[in-house]
Design an enzyme around this catalytic site. Structure first.
Site, PDB file in Angstrom:
ATOM      1  N   ASP A 117       0.869  -1.188   0.000  1.00 55.70           N
ATOM      2  CA  ASP A 117       0.000   0.000   0.000  1.00 55.70           C
ATOM      3  C   ASP A 117       0.901   1.233   0.000  1.00 55.70           C
ATOM      4  O   ASP A 117       2.083   1.152   0.346  1.00 55.70           O
ATOM      5  CB  ASP A 117      -0.915   0.015   1.236  1.00 55.70           C
ATOM      6  CG  ASP A 117      -1.868   1.213   1.229  1.00 55.70           C
ATOM      7  OD1 ASP A 117      -2.490   1.471   0.188  1.00 55.70           O
ATOM      8  OD2 ASP A 117      -1.971   1.903   2.256  1.00 55.70           O
ATOM      9  N   SER A 118       0.311   2.366  -0.343  1.00 57.58           N
ATOM     10  CA  SER A 118       1.079   3.616  -0.304  1.00 57.58           C
ATOM     11  C   SER A 118       1.484   3.948   1.138  1.00 57.58           C
ATOM     12  O   SER A 118       2.451   4.675   1.348  1.00 57.58           O
ATOM     13  CB  SER A 118       0.244   4.751  -0.887  1.00 57.58           C
ATOM     14  OG  SER A 118      -0.937   4.908  -0.126  1.00 57.58           O
ATOM     15  N   CYS A 177      -4.160  -1.465  -2.285  1.00 54.78           N
ATOM     16  CA  CYS A 177      -4.329  -0.020  -2.445  1.00 54.78           C
ATOM     17  C   CYS A 177      -5.202   0.175  -3.671  1.00 54.78           C
ATOM     18  O   CYS A 177      -4.856  -0.306  -4.761  1.00 54.78           O
ATOM     19  CB  CYS A 177      -2.951   0.615  -2.659  1.00 54.78           C
ATOM     20  SG  CYS A 177      -2.986   2.363  -3.033  1.00 54.78           S
ATOM     21  N   GLU A 237      -2.935   9.232   7.746  1.00 53.51           N
ATOM     22  CA  GLU A 237      -1.463   9.086   7.776  1.00 53.51           C
ATOM     23  C   GLU A 237      -0.854   9.941   8.892  1.00 53.51           C
ATOM     24  O   GLU A 237       0.197   9.614   9.422  1.00 53.51           O
ATOM     25  CB  GLU A 237      -0.853   9.496   6.428  1.00 53.51           C
ATOM     26  CG  GLU A 237      -1.128   8.517   5.300  1.00 53.51           C
ATOM     27  CD  GLU A 237      -0.271   7.250   5.364  1.00 53.51           C
ATOM     28  OE1 GLU A 237       0.945   7.354   5.579  1.00 53.51           O
ATOM     29  OE2 GLU A 237      -0.842   6.156   5.206  1.00 53.51           O
ATOM     30  N   CYS A 288     -11.146   2.858  -0.432  1.00 54.55           N
ATOM     31  CA  CYS A 288      -9.761   3.246  -0.148  1.00 54.55           C
ATOM     32  C   CYS A 288      -9.409   2.510   1.144  1.00 54.55           C
ATOM     33  O   CYS A 288     -10.190   2.534   2.104  1.00 54.55           O
ATOM     34  CB  CYS A 288      -9.655   4.750   0.047  1.00 54.55           C
ATOM     35  SG  CYS A 288      -8.032   5.254   0.673  1.00 54.55           S
ATOM     36  N   HIS A 346      -7.486   3.077   3.444  1.00 54.03           N
ATOM     37  CA  HIS A 346      -7.318   3.899   4.656  1.00 54.03           C
ATOM     38  C   HIS A 346      -8.652   4.157   5.366  1.00 54.03           C
ATOM     39  O   HIS A 346      -8.671   4.442   6.559  1.00 54.03           O
ATOM     40  CB  HIS A 346      -6.721   5.258   4.305  1.00 54.03           C
ATOM     41  CG  HIS A 346      -5.245   5.249   4.028  1.00 54.03           C
ATOM     42  ND1 HIS A 346      -4.698   4.629   2.938  1.00 54.03           N
ATOM     43  CD2 HIS A 346      -4.208   5.790   4.713  1.00 54.03           C
ATOM     44  CE1 HIS A 346      -3.384   4.803   2.954  1.00 54.03           C
ATOM     45  NE2 HIS A 346      -3.063   5.498   4.017  1.00 54.03           N
TER      46      HIS A 346
HETATM   47  N1  DGL Z   1      -5.036   3.484   0.643  1.00 57.36           N
HETATM   48  C1  DGL Z   1      -4.929   3.728  -0.719  1.00 57.36           C
HETATM   49  C2  DGL Z   1      -6.164   3.402  -1.503  1.00 57.36           C
HETATM   50  O1  DGL Z   1      -6.793   2.401  -1.201  1.00 57.36           O
HETATM   51  C3  DGL Z   1      -4.188   4.940  -1.205  1.00 57.36           C
HETATM   52  C4  DGL Z   1      -4.316   6.180  -0.531  1.00 57.36           C
HETATM   53  C5  DGL Z   1      -3.372   7.222  -1.076  1.00 57.36           C
HETATM   54  O2  DGL Z   1      -2.161   6.979  -1.021  1.00 57.36           O
HETATM   55  O3  DGL Z   1      -3.846   8.256  -1.522  1.00 57.36           O
HETATM   56  O4  DGL Z   1      -6.531   4.071  -2.441  1.00 57.36           O
END
Ligand code: DGL
Length: 278
Positions: free
Chosen positions: A13-14, A76, A162, A196, A198
Site C-alpha cells: 500500500d502507499s 491499495c 497518515e 480506499c 485507509h
Molecule cells: N489506501 C490507498 C487506496 O486504497 C491509497 C491512498 C493514497 O495513497 O492516496 O486508495
C-alpha cells in the site's frame, strides 16, 4: 529437517491503509508468511498521475519480488486502479520470473456488492485518483446491470489518517462534508463502499454521520476469502508459499514512526525495517 525458503505473500500500500487488508488476510489465512510494504515516504498516491502511480507501484512490486514474495496483493485502490493492469499485462511478462503474480482488490470488492445492496444504489468513497480512473463504475457495469453508482473523492481523508488524526476533532468536518456531497447525488444510496484501504480507520466517524439503514462495506471482508479461493484454484502458487505464520513490515519512511502508528492500527506491537525502493 529442511526449512522452507521464505516465500511470503507480499502486501503493498502507499502507507498504512493496506494494514486493514492485511489484518483480514491474516485472520483468515494465518498459516502463510506475510511481507507488508508501505511506501509512506511517497504517500499519498491519491492525487498523483497515472504515470507516477505506475512507476511507484512497479518499484514496490519489484522490491517485494526480490525480497522473496512470489505473490503480491496490491492492497491499495489507487494503485490497483491506475497501475495494476499495466503491471499484469505489460511488465510482469517481461520479468525474470513471469510466473509470479500480482493481484488487486477492486474486483473482489465489486463481486460482493450484489449480495449487500437491496436497491442497487451504491455510493463510492475513494481517492481522487480512484474516482477519476472510473475503475469501480466500469467493473460494476461489467458484472451487473441496473446499478446506480455515485462517487465522491475525499482527498483529505488519507492525509488525516497518515498523520494520526483519524479520531481528531477536525476530521469530523471533512467526513460530514463528503458524506453530504455523496448523498446529495443520490438520496436512495443503501450501500457505501469504502474504496480506499485507509477509510476503515475512519469508519466510526463515517457511521456517526450516516443516516440509519445504509450498509458500510469494508474491503478486507471480501478480499480475504477471494485470496483463499485464488489459492485453492492455483495450487502451483499455493505450494510455493512458505507457511510459518510470520509477518514482517517494511516502510520507505522512518521505521520508528511506522512501528508506532502501525501498532495502533493492527492492535499489536510491531517492528518495521526501513527500505529504499527507488
Ligand atoms: N489506501 C490507498 C487506496 O486504497 C491509497 C491512498 C493514497 O495513497 O492516496 O486508495
Amino acid at each position: 529437517m529442511e526449512t522452507k525458503q521464505w516465500a511470503p505473500i507480499g502486501v503493498f500500500d502507499s502507507g498504512y491503509g493496506g494494514l486493514t487488508i492485511l489484518k483480514a488476510l491474516r485472520a483468515l489465512l494465518p498459516q502463510y508468511d506475510w511481507l507488508y510494504l508501505g511506501d509512506n515516504a511517497r504517500a499519498p498516491y491519491g492525487s498523483r498521475s497515472f504515470d507516477v502511480v505506475h512507476k511507484f507501484t512497479l518499484q514496490a512490486v519489484e522490491y517485494l519480488f526480490s525480497a522473496g514474495a512470489p505473490l503480491i496483493i496490491v492492497a491499495c485502490n489507487t494503485a490497483s486502479a491506475k497501475a495494476l493492469r499495466t503491471i499484469q499485462q505489460q511488465d510482469l511478462p517481461c520479468m525474470e520470473d513471469p510466473t509470479k503474480r500480482v493481484l488487486g482488490i477492486i474486483r473482489p470488492t465489486v463481486e460482493a456488492l450484489e449480495q449487500i445492496t437491496h436497491n442497487k444504489h451504491i455510493g463510492i468513497l475513494a481517492t481522487e485518483g480512484t474516482v477519476a480512473s472510473g475503475s469501480y463504475p466500469v467493473e460494476i457495469e461489467k458484472l451487473f446491470s441496473g446499478f446506480t453508482i455515485s462517487q465522491e473523492a475525499c482527498p483529505m481523508w488519507v492525509p488525516l489518517v497518515e498523520n494520526g488524526e483519524a479520531a481528531g476533532e477536525g476530521t469530523d468536518w471533512f467526513i460530514r462534508h463528503h458524506l453530504t456531497h455523496l448523498l446529495q447525488q443520490d438520496k436512495a444510496i443503501d450501500t457505501i463502499l469504502l474504496a480506499c484501504t485507509h477509510y476503515p480507520l475512519l469508519r466510526a466517524k463515517i457511521a456517526q454521520y450516516l443516516p440509519e439503514g445504509i450498509s458500510i462495506v469494508e474491503q478486507g471482508t471480501y478480499v480475504a476469502p477471494s485470496l483463499q479461493d485464488y489459492l485453492l484454484r492455483h495450487p502451483e502458487m499455493e505450494q510455493r508459499l512458505s507457511k510459518g505464520g510470520e509477518v514482517r513490515y517494511l516502510t520507505t519512511e522512518s521505521p520508528e514512526t511506522f512501528s508506532r502508528k502501525a501498532s495502533i492500527f493492527v492492535g499489536e506491537s510491531i517492528m518495521a525495517t526501513h527500505v529504499v525502493i527507488d
